[in-house]
Design a protein around this motif. Structure first.
Motif, PDB file in Angstrom:
ATOM      1  N   CYS A 107      18.260  57.777  64.074  1.00  0.00           N
ATOM      2  CA  CYS A 107      16.899  57.996  64.539  1.00  0.00           C
ATOM      3  C   CYS A 107      15.881  57.608  63.476  1.00  0.00           C
ATOM      4  N   ASN A 108      16.230  57.857  62.209  1.00  0.00           N
ATOM      5  CA  ASN A 108      15.338  57.507  61.095  1.00  0.00           C
ATOM      6  C   ASN A 108      15.542  56.090  60.588  1.00  0.00           C
ATOM      7  N   ARG A 109      16.420  55.341  61.258  1.00  0.00           N
ATOM      8  CA  ARG A 109      16.632  53.918  60.974  1.00  0.00           C
ATOM      9  C   ARG A 109      17.157  53.672  59.552  1.00  0.00           C
ATOM     10  N   ILE A 110      17.989  54.575  59.088  1.00  0.00           N
ATOM     11  CA  ILE A 110      18.622  54.428  57.780  1.00  0.00           C
ATOM     12  C   ILE A 110      19.976  53.768  57.991  1.00  0.00           C
ATOM     13  N   ALA A 111      20.148  52.603  57.445  1.00  0.00           N
ATOM     14  CA  ALA A 111      21.372  51.830  57.664  1.00  0.00           C
ATOM     15  C   ALA A 111      22.579  52.525  57.035  1.00  0.00           C
ATOM     16  N   PRO A 112      23.770  52.250  57.557  1.00  0.00           N
ATOM     17  CA  PRO A 112      24.984  52.762  56.903  1.00  0.00           C
ATOM     18  C   PRO A 112      25.063  52.264  55.463  1.00  0.00           C
ATOM     19  N   ASP A 113      25.574  53.111  54.603  1.00  0.00           N
ATOM     20  CA  ASP A 113      25.705  52.728  53.197  1.00  0.00           C
ATOM     21  C   ASP A 113      26.717  51.598  53.052  1.00  0.00           C
ATOM     22  N   ILE A 114      26.325  50.553  52.357  1.00  0.00           N
ATOM     23  CA  ILE A 114      27.215  49.421  52.100  1.00  0.00           C
ATOM     24  C   ILE A 114      27.847  49.649  50.735  1.00  0.00           C
ATOM     25  N   ARG A 115      29.143  49.818  50.702  1.00  0.00           N
ATOM     26  CA  ARG A 115      29.844  50.147  49.465  1.00  0.00           C
ATOM     27  C   ARG A 115      30.527  48.901  48.899  1.00  0.00           C
ATOM     28  N   VAL A 116      30.195  48.605  47.667  1.00  0.00           N
ATOM     29  CA  VAL A 116      30.757  47.448  46.981  1.00  0.00           C
ATOM     30  C   VAL A 116      31.614  47.934  45.828  1.00  0.00           C
ATOM     31  N   ASP A 117      32.829  47.468  45.777  1.00  0.00           N
ATOM     32  CA  ASP A 117      33.752  47.805  44.695  1.00  0.00           C
ATOM     33  C   ASP A 117      34.184  46.493  44.045  1.00  0.00           C
ATOM     34  N   PHE A 118      33.823  46.314  42.782  1.00  0.00           N
ATOM     35  CA  PHE A 118      34.212  45.068  42.107  1.00  0.00           C
ATOM     36  C   PHE A 118      34.720  45.356  40.707  1.00  0.00           C
ATOM     37  N   ARG A 119      35.513  44.453  40.209  1.00  0.00           N
ATOM     38  CA  ARG A 119      36.030  44.577  38.841  1.00  0.00           C
ATOM     39  C   ARG A 119      35.244  43.640  37.945  1.00  0.00           C
ATOM     40  N   TYR A 120      34.648  44.224  36.925  1.00  0.00           N
ATOM     41  CA  TYR A 120      33.865  43.426  35.977  1.00  0.00           C
ATOM     42  C   TYR A 120      34.805  42.598  35.110  1.00  0.00           C
ATOM     43  N   ALA A 121      34.478  41.330  34.945  1.00  0.00           N
ATOM     44  CA  ALA A 121      35.344  40.442  34.157  1.00  0.00           C
ATOM     45  C   ALA A 121      35.374  40.859  32.688  1.00  0.00           C
ATOM     46  N   GLY A 122      34.242  41.338  32.172  1.00  0.00           N
ATOM     47  CA  GLY A 122      34.217  41.829  30.798  1.00  0.00           C
ATOM     48  C   GLY A 122      34.602  40.777  29.773  1.00  0.00           C
ATOM     49  N   ALA A 123      35.196  41.213  28.674  1.00  0.00           N
ATOM     50  CA  ALA A 123      35.582  40.297  27.595  1.00  0.00           C
ATOM     51  C   ALA A 123      36.583  40.989  26.682  1.00  0.00           C
ATOM     52  N   PHE A 124      37.432  40.211  26.049  1.00  0.00           N
ATOM     53  CA  PHE A 124      38.324  40.735  25.015  1.00  0.00           C
ATOM     54  C   PHE A 124      37.536  40.878  23.716  1.00  0.00           C
ATOM     55  N   HIS A 125      37.668  42.030  23.062  1.00  0.00           N
ATOM     56  CA  HIS A 125      37.054  42.245  21.755  1.00  0.00           C
ATOM     57  C   HIS A 125      38.092  42.492  20.662  1.00  0.00           C
ATOM     58  N   TYR A 126      39.334  42.601  21.054  1.00  0.00           N
ATOM     59  CA  TYR A 126      40.386  42.829  20.067  1.00  0.00           C
ATOM     60  C   TYR A 126      41.694  42.296  20.639  1.00  0.00           C
ATOM     61  N   GLY A 127      42.461  41.670  19.802  1.00  0.00           N
ATOM     62  CA  GLY A 127      43.742  41.156  20.250  1.00  0.00           C
ATOM     63  C   GLY A 127      44.798  41.311  19.169  1.00  0.00           C
ATOM     64  N   SER A 128      46.047  41.384  19.581  1.00  0.00           N
ATOM     65  CA  SER A 128      47.141  41.480  18.608  1.00  0.00           C
ATOM     66  C   SER A 128      48.334  40.721  19.148  1.00  0.00           C
ATOM     67  N   ALA A 129      49.241  40.383  18.270  1.00  0.00           N
ATOM     68  CA  ALA A 129      50.460  39.690  18.668  1.00  0.00           C
ATOM     69  C   ALA A 129      51.613  40.256  17.853  1.00  0.00           C
ATOM     70  N   SER A 130      52.690  40.548  18.531  1.00  0.00           N
ATOM     71  CA  SER A 130      53.915  41.031  17.865  1.00  0.00           C
ATOM     72  C   SER A 130      54.850  39.852  17.695  1.00  0.00           C
ATOM     73  N   ILE A 131      55.234  39.569  16.483  1.00  0.00           N
ATOM     74  CA  ILE A 131      56.052  38.385  16.183  1.00  0.00           C
ATOM     75  C   ILE A 131      57.379  38.829  15.574  1.00  0.00           C
ATOM     76  N   ILE A 132      58.459  38.321  16.097  1.00  0.00           N
ATOM     77  CA  ILE A 132      59.799  38.648  15.593  1.00  0.00           C
ATOM     78  C   ILE A 132      60.418  37.357  15.034  1.00  0.00           C
ATOM     79  N   MET A 133      60.840  37.423  13.809  1.00  0.00           N
ATOM     80  CA  MET A 133      61.528  36.285  13.199  1.00  0.00           C
ATOM     81  C   MET A 133      63.049  36.545  13.262  1.00  0.00           C
ATOM     82  N   ARG A 134      63.800  35.610  13.786  1.00  0.00           N
ATOM     83  CA  ARG A 134      65.248  35.754  13.914  1.00  0.00           C
ATOM     84  C   ARG A 134      65.963  34.734  13.023  1.00  0.00           C
ATOM     85  N   PHE A 135      67.155  35.113  12.605  1.00  0.00           N
ATOM     86  CA  PHE A 135      67.960  34.224  11.756  1.00  0.00           C
ATOM     87  C   PHE A 135      69.330  34.062  12.389  1.00  0.00           C
TER      88      PHE A 135
END
Length: 320
Positions: A292-320
Motif C-alpha cells: 500500500c505504501n509502494r515500498i518495493a521488496p528488498d533486493i538482497r545482493v551477496d557478493f565476494r570482494y576480490a580483495g588482494a593478497f598482502h602476505y604470502g609464504s611458501a613451504s619448500i622441501i629439499m630432497r636428496f
C-alpha cells in the motif's frame, strides 16, 4: 627530528534517493557503509584547536584537509586530545573510524597521508572491461590496493621490523592485530623498494575496501533511481520488481568489470564465474501494508570482494 603523524579524515554521509532506503554494505560483519559511520567530520574533532590555532571551517575538501592536518601535526608533533588523553593514532583506532587514516613519518616535509589519498583517487572504478574480467584478466579494471605501492615523493624511514609492527599492528602470517599496533600506515624499504604498509583505516579495514563499498552503495542507489525516474512508472508486480533487480544486476556487472567482484574458475568448470547473487522476494509475499505504501521488496545482493593478497609464504622441501 621528532616523529610526526599526519592524518586524513572525512565524515561519511547518508544518501537518500527517491523514497528508497539507504543501502548498507558489510564486510565480515564489522564495517558498515552507506550510513553515517564516521563522526564527526570536522578537523577540530580529530586534532582539537588550541589557543593560537587558526579555525578551519568544516569542509569536505580532501586536499585542504590533508594540508591542514599535516601542518597541525608539524606544530604539535605530540598533541594529545584533552578529551581523550591519547595520540591521534590511538584516538582514530579507538573510534574505529572507517574513513580516517593516519600516516607515520619522521620527516616533516613528507606528506604521506595526502600522497596515499592521491594514489587512491586514481583508482577510477567506473572504467573496466567486462569481457576481459570474464576471461579471468586480473587487470580488467582499476581495482587496487595501496599496500606495496611507491608514493611519489615519499621515502622510507629507517626503523626495524619491531617498530613497524608497533606502528601498523600487522603480524606476519596473522594479519592486523590491535594489540600489536595502532593501524597507522608508513613507508618502509623492503628489497630496495620503498612501499606503503599496511594501507588501513582506524577500524582495521583496508582503504580499498572502504572505497569499493562506498562506490557500490552509491552506484547501486543511482542505478535504481535511474530506473524509477526513466520509466512512466514501475508497476508493483513481479516483472516490475525484475526491472529494479535488473538495474542492480547491471551495476554488479560493472563491479565484475572493475575487478572488485571476485571472478574465479570453479574446480570442475571451464568458464570463469562471477561470485555474486541477487535475490528478491515475490510481491505476493510482501505485506499488504508495505504494498500500500509502494515500498518495493528488498533486493538482497551477496557478493565476494576480490580483495588482494598482502602476505604470502611458501613451504619448500629439499630432497636428496
Amino acid at each position: 627530528m621528532d616523529d610526526r603523524l599526519s592524518c586524513i579524515g572525512r565524515g561519511a554521509r547518508r544518501r537518500h534517493m527517491g523514497r528508497s532506503q539507504p543501502s548498507e554494505w558489510r564486510s565480515g560483519g564489522a564495517h558498515h557503509l552507506g550510513r553515517a559511520t564516521d563522526r564527526p567530520d570536522r578537523r577540530d574533532d580529530l586534532l582539537p584547536n588550541q589557543p593560537g590555532d587558526e579555525h578551519l571551517p568544516a569542509r569536505d575538501d580532501a586536499r585542504r584537509l590533508g594540508r591542514d592536518h599535516d601542518r597541525h601535526a608539524e606544530r604539535h608533533p605530540h598533541r594529545h586530545s584533552p578529551q581523550f588523553g591519547g595520540s591521534i593514532a590511538v584516538y582514530v583506532q579507538s573510534k574505529g573510524y572507517n574513513r580516517s587514516f593516519v600516516f607515520y613519518r619522521t620527516d616533516a616535509m613528507l606528506y604521506g597521508a595526502l600522497a596515499m589519498l592521491a594514489y587512491a583517487s586514481t583508482g577510477d572504478l567506473d572504467r573496466g572491461n567486462l569481457r576481459a574480467a570474464q576471461r579471468g584478466d586480473i587487470n580488467s579494471g582499476n581495482a587496487y590496493t595501496l599496500t606495496f605501492k611507491k608514493l611519489a615523493g615519499i621515502t622510507a624511514f629507517n626503523k626495524n621490523s619491531a617498530v613497524v609492527q608497533a606502528i601498523t599492528g600487522f603480524v606476519p602470517g596473522l594479519g592486523l592485530n590491535p594489540a600489536q599496533g595502532h593501524y597507522k600506515n608508513c613507508c618502509v624499504n623492503v628489497g630496495d623498494l620503498d612501499m606503503v604498509v599496511e594501507a588501513s583505516v582506524g577500524s582495521g579495514a583496508f582503504i580499498d575496501e572502504i572505497h569499493v563499498g562506498d562506490w557500490i552503495v552509491a552506484q547501486t542507489q543511482e542505478s535504481m533511481l535511474s530506473a524509477l525516474a526513466n520509466n512512466p512508472r514501475i508497476p508493483y508486480t513481479n516483472p516490475g520488481a525484475g526491472i529494479l533487480t535488473n538495474a542492480v544486476d547491471t551495476f554488479m556487472q560493472r563491479g565484475v568489470a572493475a575487478g572488485v567482484v571476485a571472478t574465479d574458475l570453479p574446480a570442475d568448470g571451464e568458464e570463469f564465474v562471477s561470485e555474486y547473487q541477487i535475490r528478491v522476494d515475490l510481491v505476493e509475499n510482501i505485506p499488504a501494508s508495505q504494498r500500500c505504501n509502494r515500498i518495493a521488496p528488498d533486493i538482497r545482493v551477496d557478493f565476494r570482494y576480490a580483495g588482494a593478497f598482502h602476505y604470502g609464504s611458501a613451504s619448500i622441501i629439499m630432497r636428496f
